[in-house]
Scaffold this motif. Structure first.
Motif, mmCIF file in Angstrom:
data_model
loop_
_atom_site.group_PDB
_atom_site.id
_atom_site.type_symbol
_atom_site.label_atom_id
_atom_site.label_comp_id
_atom_site.label_asym_id
_atom_site.label_seq_id
_atom_site.Cartn_x
_atom_site.Cartn_y
_atom_site.Cartn_z
ATOM 1 N N THR A 7 27.437 32.152 49.220
ATOM 2 C CA THR A 7 26.397 32.102 49.813
ATOM 3 C C THR A 7 26.560 30.809 50.938
ATOM 4 O O THR A 7 26.207 30.641 51.999
ATOM 5 N N TYR A 8 27.130 29.649 50.145
ATOM 6 C CA TYR A 8 27.229 28.433 50.844
ATOM 7 C C TYR A 8 28.476 28.025 51.250
ATOM 8 O O TYR A 8 28.666 26.990 51.686
ATOM 9 N N GLN A 9 29.553 28.997 51.200
ATOM 10 C CA GLN A 9 30.786 28.596 51.552
ATOM 11 C C GLN A 9 31.107 27.984 52.937
ATOM 12 O O GLN A 9 32.156 27.386 53.340
ATOM 13 N N HIS A 10 30.386 28.401 53.578
ATOM 14 C CA HIS A 10 30.611 27.512 55.187
ATOM 15 C C HIS A 10 29.774 26.538 55.750
ATOM 16 O O HIS A 10 29.780 25.928 56.673
ATOM 17 N N LEU A 11 29.068 25.855 54.539
ATOM 18 C CA LEU A 11 28.366 24.692 54.887
ATOM 19 C C LEU A 11 29.163 23.462 55.106
ATOM 20 O O LEU A 11 30.582 23.486 54.464
ATOM 21 N N PRO A 12 28.881 22.341 55.773
ATOM 22 C CA PRO A 12 29.878 21.458 56.075
ATOM 23 C C PRO A 12 30.113 20.707 54.552
ATOM 24 O O PRO A 12 29.191 20.802 53.755
ATOM 25 N N PRO A 13 31.156 20.073 54.249
ATOM 26 C CA PRO A 13 31.492 19.313 53.150
ATOM 27 C C PRO A 13 30.811 18.153 53.056
ATOM 28 O O PRO A 13 30.295 17.462 54.059
ATOM 29 N N ALA A 14 30.355 17.648 51.862
ATOM 30 C CA ALA A 14 29.731 16.281 51.678
ATOM 31 C C ALA A 14 29.756 15.836 50.176
ATOM 32 O O ALA A 14 30.126 16.789 49.333
ATOM 33 N N ALA A 15 29.704 14.928 49.821
ATOM 34 C CA ALA A 15 29.916 14.227 48.326
ATOM 35 C C ALA A 15 28.465 14.879 47.497
ATOM 36 O O ALA A 15 28.634 15.105 46.451
ATOM 37 N N CYS A 16 27.357 14.828 48.303
ATOM 38 C CA CYS A 16 26.144 15.003 47.575
ATOM 39 C C CYS A 16 25.156 15.868 48.159
ATOM 40 O O CYS A 16 25.319 16.275 49.466
ATOM 41 N N ALA A 17 24.605 16.841 47.192
ATOM 42 C CA ALA A 17 23.376 17.686 48.003
ATOM 43 C C ALA A 17 22.191 17.276 46.859
ATOM 44 O O ALA A 17 22.343 17.092 45.842
ATOM 45 N N LEU A 18 21.078 17.435 47.630
ATOM 46 C CA LEU A 18 19.969 17.206 47.013
ATOM 47 C C LEU A 18 18.861 18.223 47.197
ATOM 48 O O LEU A 18 18.639 18.913 48.413
ATOM 49 N N VAL A 19 18.643 18.953 46.209
ATOM 50 C CA VAL A 19 17.882 20.209 45.829
ATOM 51 C C VAL A 19 16.299 19.576 45.630
ATOM 52 O O VAL A 19 16.102 19.099 44.625
ATOM 53 N N VAL A 20 15.423 20.129 46.626
ATOM 54 C CA VAL A 20 14.193 19.683 46.476
ATOM 55 C C VAL A 20 13.206 21.121 46.315
ATOM 56 O O VAL A 20 13.469 22.037 46.856
ATOM 57 N N SER A 21 12.455 20.894 45.315
ATOM 58 C CA SER A 21 11.789 22.216 44.735
ATOM 59 C C SER A 21 10.578 21.514 44.045
ATOM 60 O O SER A 21 10.028 20.466 44.583
ATOM 61 N N ASN A 22 9.688 22.581 43.497
ATOM 62 C CA ASN A 22 8.619 21.990 42.901
ATOM 63 C C ASN A 22 8.300 22.384 41.547
ATOM 64 O O ASN A 22 9.218 23.181 40.845
ATOM 65 N N THR A 23 7.468 22.063 40.715
ATOM 66 C CA THR A 23 7.151 22.291 39.233
ATOM 67 C C THR A 23 7.015 23.693 38.971
ATOM 68 O O THR A 23 7.290 24.016 37.878
ATOM 69 N N THR A 24 6.795 24.658 39.898
ATOM 70 C CA THR A 24 6.515 26.184 39.629
ATOM 71 C C THR A 24 7.939 26.879 39.925
ATOM 72 O O THR A 24 8.421 27.607 38.876
ATOM 73 N N VAL A 25 8.522 26.600 41.148
ATOM 74 C CA VAL A 25 9.803 27.241 41.358
ATOM 75 C C VAL A 25 11.178 26.512 40.618
ATOM 76 O O VAL A 25 11.990 27.359 40.239
ATOM 77 N N ALA A 26 11.104 25.343 40.372
ATOM 78 C CA ALA A 26 12.490 24.574 39.881
ATOM 79 C C ALA A 26 12.625 25.472 38.343
ATOM 80 O O ALA A 26 13.806 25.735 38.163
ATOM 81 N N PRO A 27 11.753 25.610 37.589
ATOM 82 C CA PRO A 27 12.006 26.243 36.087
ATOM 83 C C PRO A 27 12.710 27.649 36.492
ATOM 84 O O PRO A 27 13.410 28.239 35.356
ATOM 85 N N LEU A 28 12.146 28.349 37.512
ATOM 86 C CA LEU A 28 12.649 29.885 37.600
ATOM 87 C C LEU A 28 14.080 29.739 38.125
ATOM 88 O O LEU A 28 14.960 30.604 37.999
#
Ligand code: NAD
Ligand code: GLY
Length: 371
Positions: free
Chosen positions: A35-56
């Protein structure tokens, strides 16, 4: 699935010259590295979520991203519209700086509209702009908030008052995440789907009426069609008017009354989609009183909104002058000009227009529509 092929079942394109991007819609997308194969290369990705969605869903997403990014950081925010504010936004900047994230870092918004709007705004402003991806997990976010590049936080005096237009690189609508969505949130998303009918496509409104039970049952084929058609209509509007200098305002149908309800009651009391659902009914009544649509149209929309599990009567925001309180709150709206409220009204079935209305007529509608 063929190696290196996109796993998406459907794709809608947002056409905005160099800011164009796809919305991919289907099953098993979120945790699939392709799904993410065409995204630009980078050293780091930050996933922002919340206390309900992250555990799922955070583990699925971070695992998939590890195939592409050497460092994948998860930030879990508190859950709720009340946290769509400065102090919570600051937590995103803290995480970016504490992890030494450079200007190529890709932000991923994993959550509903609150996480999406805040992460988008953080992406727009961190180092004057870093790339970001929307992974919407509510129906509302899949059909509306993740698409089109509006990002914002709330101010105590008004909703979405601080923000930026900033487009994502990709929107990933994974149907599977809807399995855990509570019924009230499902209804809130249906409000935004219903919205696209009266403003742009009466055939879609007919389809929603026929298929509402399937949507309430989260039947995947119905859901996929509703999300795709909603995104197509939004893409058509945003492609013509990215920054809301005209046409895009029609997407705010139901929001002028809805925002007044949300901020009047205190953020989080009514869901955003509930405000939009009831707000559409109130705006339809105002359209009828201005002679733009007939009463059977208003009754038809009201029936559908009610069937979707949404409120059709506005709350009383003041026991002394309820209509006056609504009017005061509605004046703090981004569409207002020189203190004059501009409403998105239905100008005949399938067509919306932005108009002003005499306060006396608006008061009549509020008095008739609040319980
Ligand atoms: P939300 O982000 O608060 O999510 C609703 C609730 O569902 C939250 O508790 C969330 O944690 C939970 N949740 C999310 N995904 C879940 C899942 N798959 N399973 C179980 N629980 C899940 O609310 P929302 O309705 O998604 O978004 C509303 C926000 O979006 C408002 O702030 C509104 O202003 C904004 N919005 C923005 C735009 C735009 O164009 N940017 C458009 C419409 C709405
Ligand atoms: N939700 C309204 C817009 O995106 O313009």
């Amino acid at each position: 699935m063929k190696e290196n092929s996109s796993p998406a079942a459907a794709q809608v394109q947002i056409h905005l010259a160099e800011r164009s991007y796809p919305i991919v819609i289907g099953s098993q997308l979120l945790g699939n590295a392709l799904t993410y194969q065409h995204l630009p290369p980078a050293a780091c990705a930050l996933v922002v979520s919340n206390t309900t969605v992250a555990p799922l869903y955070a583990t699925q997403l971070t695992q998939a991203l590890k195939a592409r990014y050497a460092k994948v950081v998860l930030l879990t925010l508190p859950d709720g519209e009340v946290y769509k504010d400065w102090p919570t936004l600051q937590l995103i900047f803290d995480a970016l700086l504490q992890n030494g994230c450079d200007r190529k870092t890709v932000l991923f918004a994993l959550g509903g509209g609150v996480v999406g709007d805040m992460t988008g705004f953080a992406a727009a402003s961190y180092m004057r702009g870093v790339p970001f991806v929307q992974v919407p997990t509510t129906l509302l976010a899949q059909v509306d908030s993740s698409v089109g590049g509006k990002t914002a936080i709330n101010h105590p005096l008004g909703k979405n008052m601080i923000g930026a237009f900033y487009q994502p690189l990709l929107v990933v609508c994974d149907l599977d995440v809807l399995a855990t969505l509570p019924p009230r949130e499902l209804s809130a998303g249906l409000a935004e789907i219903i919205k696209y009918g009266p403003i742009a496509d009466m055939a879609f409104l007919d389809w929603i009426e026929t298929n509402l039970d399937a949507l309430l049952a989260k039947e995947p084929r119905a859901m996929a069609h509703a999300i795709q058609r909603s995104c197509e209509i939004k893409a058509w509007v945003v492609g013509q008017d990215e920054r809301e200098s005209g046409l895009r305002a029609i997407l705010n149908f139901g929001q002028t009354f809805g925002h007044a309800i949300e901020s009047g009651l205190g953020y989080g009391e009514w869901l955003h989609g509930e405000g939009v659902g009831c707000g559409m009914v109130m705006a339809a009544h105002l359209s009828q009183r201005l002679g733009l649509v007939d009463m059977p149209f208003v009754e038809r929309l009201t029936r559908l909104v009610r069937r979707a599990g949404l409120p059709v009567k506005g709350p009383v925001l003041s026991t002394t002058d309820n209509a006056g309180r609504y009017l005061d709150l509605m004046r703090i709206d981004k569409k207002s000009e020189a203190g004059e409220i501009r409403f998105v009204l239905i100008d005949g079935p399938g067509k919306a227009a932005v108009r002003t209305a005499p306060d006396a007529l608006v008061r009549e509608v509020i008095d008739a529509c609040c319980a």
